[in-house]
Structures are given as structure tokens and as C-alpha cells.
Scaffold this active site. Structure first.
Site, PDB file in Angstrom:
ATOM      1  N   ARG A  76      -9.433 -15.453 -12.488  1.00 45.09           N
ATOM      2  CA  ARG A  76      -8.720 -14.280 -12.976  1.00 45.09           C
ATOM      3  C   ARG A  76      -7.351 -14.135 -12.338  1.00 45.09           C
ATOM      4  NH1 ARG A  76      -7.332 -12.915 -16.955  1.00 45.09           N
ATOM      5  NH2 ARG A  76      -9.454 -13.413 -17.609  1.00 45.09           N
ATOM      6  N   LYS A 104      14.325  -3.719 -14.353  1.00 42.32           N
ATOM      7  CA  LYS A 104      13.109  -2.991 -14.749  1.00 42.32           C
ATOM      8  C   LYS A 104      11.916  -3.934 -14.665  1.00 42.32           C
ATOM      9  CE  LYS A 104      15.680   0.217 -17.671  1.00 42.32           C
ATOM     10  NZ  LYS A 104      15.907   0.718 -19.047  1.00 42.32           N
ATOM     11  N   LYS A 161      26.696   3.056 -12.871  1.00 44.77           N
ATOM     12  CA  LYS A 161      26.035   3.670 -14.016  1.00 44.77           C
ATOM     13  C   LYS A 161      26.555   5.096 -14.229  1.00 44.77           C
ATOM     14  CE  LYS A 161      21.727   2.637 -14.748  1.00 44.77           C
ATOM     15  NZ  LYS A 161      21.911   1.716 -15.908  1.00 44.77           N
ATOM     16  N   GLU A 199      28.985   0.903 -16.622  1.00 42.79           N
ATOM     17  CA  GLU A 199      28.310   1.292 -17.860  1.00 42.79           C
ATOM     18  C   GLU A 199      29.068   2.421 -18.531  1.00 42.79           C
ATOM     19  OE1 GLU A 199      24.627   4.165 -18.344  1.00 42.79           O
ATOM     20  OE2 GLU A 199      23.930   2.160 -17.786  1.00 42.79           O
ATOM     21  N   ASP A 245      26.352   0.951 -23.579  1.00 40.50           N
ATOM     22  CA  ASP A 245      24.994   1.479 -23.595  1.00 40.50           C
ATOM     23  C   ASP A 245      24.676   2.210 -24.892  1.00 40.50           C
ATOM     24  OD1 ASP A 245      22.451   2.089 -22.433  1.00 40.50           O
ATOM     25  OD2 ASP A 245      23.178   4.102 -22.006  1.00 40.50           O
TER      26      ASP A 245
END
Length: 280
Positions: A100, A135, A167, A197, A218
Site C-alpha cells: 500500500r 499548492k 501577490k 500578480e 490572474d
């Protein structure tokens, strides 16, 4: 493409500690004789692109040096349904206990590679590159970014340390685009790339005159992306992000942007269905 051995060893050790707990594999130890040996294969239940073979090998060989893992392909290879990925021979207990953990890593990373390959194929008629983001699953970033490369994609910055990414919240907190870019320029060396961004076309000129190397557009429409490419005239690299799917990615690429980044590659890719079958 290979992964650093220390990263693999730490990941495998942690996975076995989690799975075995204080008592070990009580099912396998109870019903399988200690001297039993087996021959097995790992096969694809669905077509896809493979990644994570080094992790699978380390898992199968962790409990016994007598386990022999023979891969039929390499990371980055594409397999058809039923295609044999590996043949594993050795102590039955070791193979069953490791099964597994090996398939978890292999299925997860192959799923990422498969999704990446699909997007890469969809934009192959353009010069746009497909890239992942930060992410990622905590603790698995190196492996997941490796899987993106196996699928033909590119890695975005690896962490907070290797590139500047200004950002929207940075812009607000710093007092605007010009203030943020100016502050960053005085703080980092000339070898560090600076990306910013924006989410509106009226922010583009400030980002360009402020000296951004890369501008992330974006959640813009394809018309807006096309206009950004026209206005930029090659003065900075343009990256599109947001609403990237297999259905939309070709249209995004055809606007002329350089890079298309997708967080879904690492946070939403489904596992590739793989299975281990005992032959004897």
C-alpha cells in the site's frame, strides 16, 4: 529524472512508521509463513503517465534486502491499460506489507504526471509551457513537483526562498505596485527573478515600468490575456493562471502567453489506478 535519496529515505521511513505503528502488520504476520516467497507485478488499471518509481522501489526494499524490484519502464513513460510497470520478487511478507505504501506514492505521483501530460498535449501546438504552483501536499512538494516534470510540465518556484512572487495582498500591504517592486529591488540580488500578480489590465504598465521580470495575469479572460500580450511587447514574461482546465487550456495558450500555471495539477489530480497482483 531522479529524486534525492535522503528525501526518499525520510519519506519511506515516515510512511512505514505511520502504517506499522507499535504492532506491525498483524494480518500478514499471522497468515503468511516467514519463509514464503512470491512473484508479483504492478500493472496499470488505466492508461497514464508514470512517476514515483524510486519511491516504490524504496518501499518494497525497505523491509528486506532480498526483495528484487525490476521496473519495465522509467519515470515519465506512458502506459496503456494493463501495461506492466514492475515485477517484484522476494519475501511474501515484505511485499505485502509494503504494497500500500508503494502504491500510494506511485498512484498519487502518476496521477499528477498524467494530468500534467494531458495539459501539455493540449497546448503542444503553441509555445506555452505548463507549470505547477506551491499548492502542494505539505511534506510531499519535492515528489509532486518531480511528477509534474515527468508529465512534461515545468516547476514554478520551489518555495518562498528561490524567487520573488508579489501577490495582491503584498501589493496592498506595501502600498501599491510601484512601492512593492521598488522595495523588492533594493532587497534581493540581481540574479533573483521578480514576479508580480495583477488581475486588471490597467495594472500592467505599472508592473512593466517597475521592472517585473514575470507578470502573472490572474483570472483574466482570453481577450484580456491577448491584449496583455499585445501591450507587453515582450518586455516581460507573461504567465496566465486561474480557470485552467483541459477544456480551456488550449484557448489560453493561443493568446500568446508564455506560461500557464495550474494549482490543480498538485491539489486536485486524481490517483492513477494501479494494482499489484501476486503470480505465485
Amino acid at each position: 529524472m531522479t529524486l534525492p535519496r535522503p528525501l526518499i529515505d525520510r519519506a519511506i521511513e515516515a510512511a512505514f512508521a505511520e502504517d506499522l505503528g507499535l504492532s506491525g502488520d498483524i494480518t500478514t504476520d499471522a497468515c503468511i509463513p516467514a519463509d514464503a516467497t512470491s512473484k508479483t507485478v504492478i500493472a496499470a488499471r488505466k492508461p497514464g503517465t508514470i512517476a514515483g518509481l524510486d519511491l516504490a522501489r524504496a518501499a518494497f526494499e525497505y523491509l528486506s534486502t532480498e526483495t528484487n524490484t525490476n521496473f519495465q519502464i522509467e519515470d515519465g513513460a506512458r502506459v496503456t491499460k494493463g501495461g506492466v510497470i514492475a515485477r517484484i520478487e522476494g519475501p511474501s511478507r515484505a511485499i505485502l506489507t509494503a504494497e500500500r505504501i508503494a502504491l500510494n506514492y506511485l498512484g498519487r505521483l502518476s496521477g499528477i504526471a498524467t494530468m500534467t501530460a494531458a495539459l501539455v498535449d493540449a497546448v503542444s501546438h503553441t509555445e506555452a509551457q505548463i507549470a505547477c504552483t506551491r499548492k502542494t501536499t505539505p511534506g510531499l512538494r519535492a515528489f509532486e513537483k518531480h511528477a509534474v516534470k515527468c508529465g512534461g510540465g515545468k516547476n514554478h518556484r520551489f518555495g518562498l526562498f528561490d524567487a520573488v512572487m508579489i501577490k495582491d495582498n503584498h501589493i496592498i500591504a506595501a502600498g501599491g505596485i510601484n512601492a512593492a517592486l521598488a522595495a523588492v529591488r533594493t532587497h534581493v540580488g540581481h540574479t533573483v527573478k521578480i514576479e508580480i500578480e495583477i488581475d486588471r489590465l490597467d495594472q500592467l504598465e505599472a508592473a512593466l515600468t517597475g521592472g517585473a521580470d514575470i507578470i502573472l495575469l490572474d483570472n483574466m479572460s482570453t481577450d484580456e490575456l491577448r491584449e496583455a500580450v499585445r501591450l507587453t511587447k515582450g518586455r516581460a514574461r507573461l504567465e496566465a493562471s486561474g480557470n485552467v482546465t483541459l477544456e480551456t487550456v488550449a484557448g489560453i495558450a493561443e493568446t500568446g502567453v508564455d506560461t500557464i500555471s495550474s494549482g490543480a495539477l498538485t491539489h486536485s489530480a486524481p490517483n492513477l489506478d494501479l494494482g499489484l497482483d501476486f503470480l505465485t
